[in-house]
Design a protein around this motif. Structure first.
Motif, PDB file in Angstrom:
ATOM      1  N   GLY A  67       0.842  -1.136   0.018  1.00 37.74           N
ATOM      2  CA  GLY A  67      -0.114   0.123   0.017  1.00 37.74           C
ATOM      3  C   GLY A  67       0.710   1.196   0.085  1.00 37.74           C
ATOM      4  N   SER A  68       2.247   1.221   0.055  1.00 40.87           N
ATOM      5  CA  SER A  68       2.916   2.422   0.151  1.00 40.87           C
ATOM      6  C   SER A  68       3.095   3.098  -1.555  1.00 40.87           C
ATOM      7  N   GLY A  69       2.866   2.573  -2.443  1.00 45.11           N
ATOM      8  CA  GLY A  69       3.009   2.988  -3.938  1.00 45.11           C
ATOM      9  C   GLY A  69       4.133   2.438  -4.800  1.00 45.11           C
ATOM     10  N   LYS A  70       4.828   1.514  -4.334  1.00 41.93           N
ATOM     11  CA  LYS A  70       5.799   0.878  -5.055  1.00 41.93           C
ATOM     12  C   LYS A  70       5.557   0.882  -6.650  1.00 41.93           C
ATOM     13  N   SER A  71       4.280   0.375  -6.928  1.00 37.85           N
ATOM     14  CA  SER A  71       3.973   0.344  -8.297  1.00 37.85           C
ATOM     15  C   SER A  71       4.052   1.679  -9.275  1.00 37.85           C
ATOM     16  N   THR A  72       3.648   2.651  -8.468  1.00 38.07           N
ATOM     17  CA  THR A  72       3.623   3.956  -9.039  1.00 38.07           C
ATOM     18  C   THR A  72       4.862   4.476  -9.300  1.00 38.07           C
ATOM     19  N   VAL A  73       5.976   4.262  -8.380  1.00 37.41           N
ATOM     20  CA  VAL A  73       7.222   4.497  -8.359  1.00 37.41           C
ATOM     21  C   VAL A  73       8.152   3.829  -9.602  1.00 37.41           C
ATOM     22  N   SER A  74       7.647   2.647  -9.679  1.00 35.79           N
ATOM     23  CA  SER A  74       8.339   1.650 -10.617  1.00 35.79           C
ATOM     24  C   SER A  74       7.815   2.115 -12.009  1.00 35.79           C
ATOM     25  N   ALA A  75       6.656   2.606 -12.310  1.00 40.76           N
ATOM     26  CA  ALA A  75       5.914   3.111 -13.550  1.00 40.76           C
ATOM     27  C   ALA A  75       6.700   4.441 -13.704  1.00 40.76           C
ATOM     28  N   LEU A  76       6.843   5.044 -12.924  1.00 40.76           N
ATOM     29  CA  LEU A  76       7.672   6.612 -13.057  1.00 40.76           C
ATOM     30  C   LEU A  76       8.898   6.225 -13.533  1.00 40.76           C
ATOM     31  N   ASP A  89      19.020   3.821   0.745  1.00 38.70           N
ATOM     32  CA  ASP A  89      19.870   5.163   0.431  1.00 38.70           C
ATOM     33  C   ASP A  89      19.156   6.204   0.074  1.00 38.70           C
ATOM     34  N   VAL A  90      17.660   6.054  -0.340  1.00 41.91           N
ATOM     35  CA  VAL A  90      16.819   7.043  -0.538  1.00 41.91           C
ATOM     36  C   VAL A  90      15.446   6.675  -0.082  1.00 41.91           C
ATOM     37  N   VAL A  91      14.606   7.650   0.491  1.00 43.15           N
ATOM     38  CA  VAL A  91      13.379   7.261   0.941  1.00 43.15           C
ATOM     39  C   VAL A  91      12.368   8.255   0.543  1.00 43.15           C
ATOM     40  N   LEU A  92      11.369   7.949  -0.225  1.00 44.41           N
ATOM     41  CA  LEU A  92      10.381   8.802  -1.076  1.00 44.41           C
ATOM     42  C   LEU A  92       8.989   8.501  -0.216  1.00 44.41           C
ATOM     43  N   THR A 125       0.209  13.603  -2.871  1.00 47.68           N
ATOM     44  CA  THR A 125      -0.446  13.482  -4.161  1.00 47.68           C
ATOM     45  C   THR A 125       0.484  12.459  -5.136  1.00 47.68           C
ATOM     46  N   ARG A 126       0.103  12.279  -6.371  1.00 47.70           N
ATOM     47  CA  ARG A 126       1.060  11.434  -7.292  1.00 47.70           C
ATOM     48  C   ARG A 126       2.049  12.522  -8.043  1.00 47.70           C
ATOM     49  N   GLU A 127       1.476  13.736  -8.148  1.00 46.72           N
ATOM     50  CA  GLU A 127       2.377  14.839  -8.387  1.00 46.72           C
ATOM     51  C   GLU A 127       3.679  14.905  -7.658  1.00 46.72           C
ATOM     52  N   GLN A 128       3.361  14.922  -6.208  1.00 46.76           N
ATOM     53  CA  GLN A 128       4.401  15.154  -5.260  1.00 46.76           C
ATOM     54  C   GLN A 128       5.408  14.188  -5.377  1.00 46.76           C
ATOM     55  N   LEU A 129       4.821  12.838  -5.571  1.00 49.94           N
ATOM     56  CA  LEU A 129       5.647  11.659  -5.671  1.00 49.94           C
ATOM     57  C   LEU A 129       6.550  11.717  -6.827  1.00 49.94           C
ATOM     58  N   ALA A 130       5.915  12.092  -7.946  1.00 54.90           N
ATOM     59  CA  ALA A 130       6.662  12.287  -9.146  1.00 54.90           C
ATOM     60  C   ALA A 130       7.792  13.346  -9.218  1.00 54.90           C
ATOM     61  N   GLU A 131       7.646  14.457  -8.397  1.00 50.65           N
ATOM     62  CA  GLU A 131       8.755  15.297  -8.206  1.00 50.65           C
ATOM     63  C   GLU A 131      10.061  14.681  -7.442  1.00 50.65           C
ATOM     64  N   GLN A 132       9.764  13.765  -6.455  1.00 50.12           N
ATOM     65  CA  GLN A 132      10.475  13.218  -5.688  1.00 50.12           C
ATOM     66  C   GLN A 132      11.347  12.363  -6.703  1.00 50.12           C
ATOM     67  N   VAL A 133      10.611  11.640  -7.468  1.00 47.07           N
ATOM     68  CA  VAL A 133      11.409  10.551  -8.283  1.00 47.07           C
ATOM     69  C   VAL A 133      12.270  11.207  -9.266  1.00 47.07           C
ATOM     70  N   GLU A 134      11.682  12.626  -9.940  1.00 43.74           N
ATOM     71  CA  GLU A 134      12.502  13.289 -10.668  1.00 43.74           C
ATOM     72  C   GLU A 134      13.787  13.623 -10.199  1.00 43.74           C
TER      73      GLU A 134
END
Length: 209
Positions: free
Chosen positions: A22-31, A180-183, A188-197
């Motif tokens: 439920g943390s959102g790994k799938s979203t991060v892997s897609a990004l 090494d890195v924690v997201l 929001t998804r947008e906030q997560l996308a900014e962290q991935v970027e």
């Protein structure tokens, strides 16, 4: 959270991606995949290795009986979950069957990736299985408990079952210790996308030279 790492590879960059259910790994892997990373999804492999006709499914049935089979001969995942998530010994038996099969298939897929790839291994139990040291970077996704329970409820998982699955996994503190890195995926998804970027620009691109 970003911290220095000295485990960079000169060629292929291997990233271990993990996080609680439920943390959102799938979203991060897609990004990450959208940026060109090669993603190897351990959950997907775990489903493949117990498909009908596989040695994995035969071993699961031998260990837990025909009650974990659906009418069509496929694995009845809810029935199996009902057995293993309330019994640590049963869960350990299942892990002993499935985990080696998943690791072998992941190694096979990684061998087929380009030599200069950014290879992301999406591994839910990366910390629990002691694999953190296998990667150049360990990327952890986390979110608050209430948020995770709400997301799992939206998937149709009863709260009691969701709490049991969360309790069966590593704690946030244990995952952070390996990271090494924690997201933070509590927003929001947008906030997560900014962290991935930021992760890609500050950690991935420099590592690739």
């Amino acid at each position: 959270m970003f911290r220095a790492s000295c485990r960079y590879s000169a060629h292929m960059l291997r990233i271990g991606l993990t996080g609680g259910i439920g943390s959102g790994k799938s979203t991060v892997s897609a990004l990450l995949a959208a940026r060109g990373a090669v993603v190897i999804d351990a959950d997907r492999i775990a489903r493949e290795v117990v498909e009908p006709g596989t040695p994995g499914l035969a071993a699961v049935v031998e260990a837990f009986g025909n009650g974990v089979l659906a009418a069509d001969g496929s694995l009845d995942r809810p029935a199996l979950a009902a057995v293993v998530f309330s019994d640590p010994a049963a869960r350990a038996r299942l892990d002993a069957i499935v985990h080696p099969l998943v690791r072998d298939r992941a190694v096979e897929l990684a061998a087929g990736a380009p030599a200069d790839a950014v290879l992301v291994n999406d591994v839910p139990l990366l910390v629990e299985t002691g694999q953190a040291g296998s990667y150049d970077l360990v990327l952890v996704v986390e979110a608050g408990l209430d948020i995770r329970l709400a997301r799992l409820g939206e998937r149709g998982l009863p709260e009691a079952d969701a709490r049991a699955r969360i309790a069966a996994q590593a704690t946030d503190e244990q995952r952070r210790a390996a990271a090494d890195v924690v997201l933070d995926n509590s927003g929001t998804r947008e906030q997560l996308a900014e962290q991935v970027e930021r992760f890609w620009v500050e950690r991935v691109e420099p590592a690739r030279g």
